[in-house]
Scaffold this active site. Structure first.
Site, PDB file in Angstrom:
ATOM      1  N   HIS A 121      31.885   6.319  26.478  1.00 43.53           N
ATOM      2  CA  HIS A 121      32.237   7.523  25.712  1.00 43.53           C
ATOM      3  C   HIS A 121      33.564   8.043  26.269  1.00 43.53           C
ATOM      4  CE1 HIS A 121      31.822  11.831  24.593  1.00 43.53           C
ATOM      5  NE2 HIS A 121      30.990  11.423  23.655  1.00 43.53           N
ATOM      6  N   ASP A 198      26.691   7.432  33.722  1.00 44.73           N
ATOM      7  CA  ASP A 198      26.645   8.386  32.618  1.00 44.73           C
ATOM      8  C   ASP A 198      25.282   8.212  31.947  1.00 44.73           C
ATOM      9  OD1 ASP A 198      26.699   9.583  30.170  1.00 44.73           O
ATOM     10  OD2 ASP A 198      28.661   8.825  29.573  1.00 44.73           O
ATOM     11  N   GLN A 201      22.831   9.310  27.387  1.00 48.59           N
ATOM     12  CA  GLN A 201      21.986   8.725  26.337  1.00 48.59           C
ATOM     13  C   GLN A 201      20.697   8.119  26.869  1.00 48.59           C
ATOM     14  OE1 GLN A 201      22.340   9.159  23.202  1.00 48.59           O
ATOM     15  NE2 GLN A 201      24.454   9.868  23.064  1.00 48.59           N
ATOM     16  N   LYS A 224      21.091  17.087  24.707  1.00 47.03           N
ATOM     17  CA  LYS A 224      20.585  15.860  24.080  1.00 47.03           C
ATOM     18  C   LYS A 224      19.135  15.608  24.500  1.00 47.03           C
ATOM     19  CE  LYS A 224      25.121  13.596  24.338  1.00 47.03           C
ATOM     20  NZ  LYS A 224      25.669  13.591  22.990  1.00 47.03           N
ATOM     21  N   CYS A 366      33.286   9.199  19.490  1.00 49.48           N
ATOM     22  CA  CYS A 366      33.939   9.436  20.795  1.00 49.48           C
ATOM     23  C   CYS A 366      33.972   8.152  21.606  1.00 49.48           C
ATOM     24  CB  CYS A 366      33.244  10.548  21.591  1.00 49.48           C
ATOM     25  SG  CYS A 366      33.335  12.129  20.785  1.00 49.48           S
TER      26      CYS A 366
HETATM   27  C1  LIG Z   1      27.251   8.240  26.460  1.00 51.35           C
HETATM   28  C2  LIG Z   1      27.759   9.649  26.399  1.00 51.35           C
HETATM   29  N1  LIG Z   1      28.434  10.139  27.432  1.00 51.35           N
HETATM   30  C3  LIG Z   1      28.902  11.400  27.439  1.00 51.35           C
HETATM   31  C4  LIG Z   1      28.717  12.226  26.355  1.00 51.35           C
HETATM   32  C5  LIG Z   1      29.288  13.615  26.404  1.00 51.35           C
HETATM   33  O1  LIG Z   1      28.282  14.557  26.439  1.00 51.35           O
HETATM   34  P1  LIG Z   1      28.625  16.111  26.286  1.00 51.35           P
HETATM   35  O2  LIG Z   1      29.425  16.257  25.041  1.00 51.35           O
HETATM   36  O3  LIG Z   1      27.279  16.747  26.210  1.00 51.35           O
HETATM   37  O4  LIG Z   1      29.369  16.526  27.499  1.00 51.35           O
HETATM   38  C6  LIG Z   1      28.027  11.756  25.256  1.00 51.35           C
HETATM   39  C7  LIG Z   1      27.853  12.615  24.061  1.00 51.35           C
HETATM   40  O5  LIG Z   1      27.739  12.165  22.953  1.00 51.35           O
HETATM   41  C8  LIG Z   1      27.531  10.429  25.278  1.00 51.35           C
HETATM   42  O6  LIG Z   1      26.876   9.929  24.233  1.00 51.35           O
END
Ligand SMILES: Cc1ncc(COP(=O)(O)O)c(C=O)c1O
Length: 412
Positions: A121, A198, A201, A224, A366
């Site tokens: 992401h 990270d 998900q 999430k 993203c």
């Molecule tokens: C794999 C992953 N990392 C990071 C994020 C970023 O999360 P946030 O927007 O809650 O900071 C997301 C959000 O869609 C994601 O899917």
């Protein structure tokens, strides 16, 4: 799992759009919230709200206790032995930025390497780009194979003694791929690199165990994971956090401030500058209780069934009109289903489905580098969660079949 009972816990799912009951299939973007989480927020602000760690009066002590209990709850979710490794921030994005910044002032120097992957992401790419621009740190990327799995052999090629950080997503928000974190962490540690996970998900779908995963840092977002927006977690091994400098400065993160300098507190306070989101932390802990109350195994097997059914039905109904991305084997993926429908732009798909009350995501998710790697401008993504039904999956497949035939009628 009694999905009818679960749905009754989520007030938003009672809404209709364009004359159709909402089929919310965008939980990878953000999940809906059960009533217990909404009630926890109201209860916190109705009864307990005060600035924590600051007042000596009883109410402030109660707010502090509630905040620290939430920290301990998250530590239990992560199987982290020491709650002081749990830092509350706004979400995964802020957590990864704070961590990258802190590492850039301590562990990383010009010429060092950060090893990420092409499926990250943006929040796990852009903070490292900052370091490249500002500190001369190199960023390399592990590639994927045709099924969207990491090419593990790339780690053999790209890991060197200059690799100081290996960072990766646990689960791809586009492909659904579940990465073999332990194996990668072991390889990274063998060259002395730190490992960042990270878990944005994965946290919504599985109990995490930082000891078993073997990582040094982990980030996830409350919103999430059935919790509110604006609360998230950076976890780090306490002995590593103790060595790292703060990234944000201000109240609560200091032990002393003088006109010519400051001293910082021990973690987690060192990384939590300013008034924290106590209500959010409390509500997140209630969300974790809710998920645990359902049972992680039940949750995973139900989600897997929904995801697998969706994939199979899409291919059965649409054949070569559709390309579904992600690993073929069910064990290697979460229920995130991204696809391209031949001859129809993802934004048209999402708009037409919206007219049927079906919410899916269209765009680059993203993850523009991944779109470039897959050679697609954008994709449509359906991401079912515990409150979705098989009937909603059927509605999605019927809707997509109609859209496909609208844009590309079968030749006589
Ligand atoms: C794999 C992953 N990392 C990071 C994020 C970023 O999360 P946030 O927007 O809650 O900071 C997301 C959000 O869609 C994601 O899917």
């Amino acid at each position: 799992m009694d999905v009818g009972r679960i749905r009754a816990d989520f007030p938003l799912l009672e809404r209709s759009f364009h004359g159709h009951p909402l089929a919310y299939l965008d939980s990878a973007a953000t999940s809906q919230k059960p009533r217990v989480v909404l009630d926890a927020l109201t209860d916190y602000y109705s009864r307990i709200n005060a600035n924590p760690h600051r007042g000596v009066y009883e109410l402030s002590v109660e707010a502090t206790d509630a905040y620290e209990a939430a920290r301990a709850r998250v530590a239990r979710f992560l199987n982290a032995p020491d709650p002081s490794g749990v830092i509350f921030l706004r979400g995964t994005t802020e957590a990864l930025n704070v961590l990258a910044d802190s590492l850039s002032h301590s562990r990383l120097a010009s010429g060092d390497h950060v090893l990420a992957t092409v499926m990250e992401h943006h929040s796990n790419i852009v903070p490292w780009h900052f370091l490249r621009e500002r500190s001369g740190v190199a960023v390399d990327y592990v590639d994927i194979d045709l099924e969207g799995r990491l090419r593990l052999e790339d780690y053999d090629r790209l890991l060197t003694p200059r690799t100081k950080v290996v960072t990766l997503t646990h689960v791809s928000n586009v492909l659904g791929t579940v990465n073999p974190v332990r194996e990668i962490a072991d390889r990274a540690h063998a060259v002395g690199a730190l490992v960042i996970l990270d878990a944005a998900q994965s946290a919504p779908h599985r109990k995490l165990d930082v000891q078993e995963l073997g990582v040094d840092f982990l980030a996830f977002s409350g919103h999430k994971t059935l919790g509110p927006m604006g609360i998230g977690v950076l976890w780090g091994r306490p002995e590593l956090l103790a060595e790292l400098p703060p990234s944000l400065g201000g109240g609560e993160m200091i032990s002393e401030v003088h006109l010519d300098g400051s001293k910082y507190r021990e973690p987690p306070a060192r990384f939590e500058a300013g008034t924290p989101n106590v209500g959010g932390a409390v509500a997140l802990s209630v969300a974790l209780d809710y998920l645990e109350g359902i049972g992680w195994d039940e949750l995973r097997s139900y989600e897997r069934e929904l995801g697998d059914t969706l994939r199979t039905q899409l291919v059965d109904a649409l054949g070569d009109r559709i390309q579904v991305f992600g690993p073929h084997r069910s064990e290697e993926r979460e229920a995130v289903v991204s696809f391209a429908l031949r001859g129809v732009h993802p934004h048209d798909i999402a708009s037409l489905l919206d007219a049927d009350g079906i919410a899916v995501r269209a765009g680059h998710h993203c993850a523009q580098p991944l779109m470039e790697r897959l050679d697609v401008p954008a994709l449509t993504r359906a991401s079912p969660y515990l409150y979705n039904t098989r009937a909603e999956i059927d509605r999605l497949v019927e809707g997509l079949t109609r859209i496909s035939h609208l844009f590309q009628p079968a030749r006589a």
